[in-house]
Design a protein around this motif. Structure first.
Motif, short mmCIF file in Angstrom:
data_model
loop_
_atom_site.label_atom_id
_atom_site.label_comp_id
_atom_site.label_asym_id
_atom_site.label_seq_id
_atom_site.Cartn_x
_atom_site.Cartn_y
_atom_site.Cartn_z
N ALA A 12 0.80 -1.22 0.18
CA ALA A 12 0.02 -0.07 -0.01
C ALA A 12 0.86 1.19 -0.14
CB ALA A 12 -0.72 0.10 1.26
N ASN A 49 5.20 2.11 11.68
CA ASN A 49 4.66 2.85 10.68
C ASN A 49 4.10 4.14 11.45
OD1 ASN A 49 2.64 3.51 9.07
ND2 ASN A 49 1.17 1.79 9.37
N PRO A 54 -3.08 1.71 7.53
CA PRO A 54 -2.38 0.45 7.76
C PRO A 54 -1.33 0.12 6.81
CG PRO A 54 -4.82 0.50 7.13
CD PRO A 54 -4.32 2.05 6.90
N ARG A 55 -0.38 -0.42 7.03
CA ARG A 55 0.72 -1.01 6.46
C ARG A 55 0.57 -2.74 6.19
NH1 ARG A 55 5.12 -3.68 8.12
NH2 ARG A 55 4.44 -3.58 10.24
N TYR A 56 0.50 -2.94 4.81
CA TYR A 56 0.38 -4.23 4.36
C TYR A 56 1.52 -4.71 3.92
CZ TYR A 56 -4.42 -2.97 4.80
OH TYR A 56 -5.81 -2.44 5.19
#
Length: 87
Positions: A12, A49, A54-56
């Motif tokens: 992302a 982060n 959100p971090r994917y």
């Protein structure tokens, strides 16, 4: 000899300038959209982060070519035990 090598790729983008990073040992790297990081998880590592999004991460595990079949089975077993202990 490292046991398992892991490749992590950020999926992302658009953090609004806030960085996402990973530290392995004493080295910290920042993810850049469209780039891939490869790391050795046998070293102490952590992620950060600092964005509000959100971090994917896509994680791919590769066996070290020097591992025997018995060592691979032992690693699988230890991962299963640790996964069961975290529930």
């Amino acid at each position: 000899v490292p046991l398992v090598i892991v490749a992590a790729s950020l999926l992302a983008g658009g953090w609004g300038g806030a960085p996402c990073s990973i530290r392995v040992g004493n080295e910290e790297k920042y993810w850049k959209e469209g780039e891939v990081l490869v790391l050795d998880t046998t070293y102490v590592h952590s992620t950060k982060n600092e964005s509000s999004r959100p971090r994917y991460v896509l994680v791919l595990r590769f066996w070290h070519p020097g591992l025997t079949e018995e060592e691979r089975r032992a690693i699988h077993l230890s991962h299963a035990i640790l996964a069961g202990a975290s529930k």
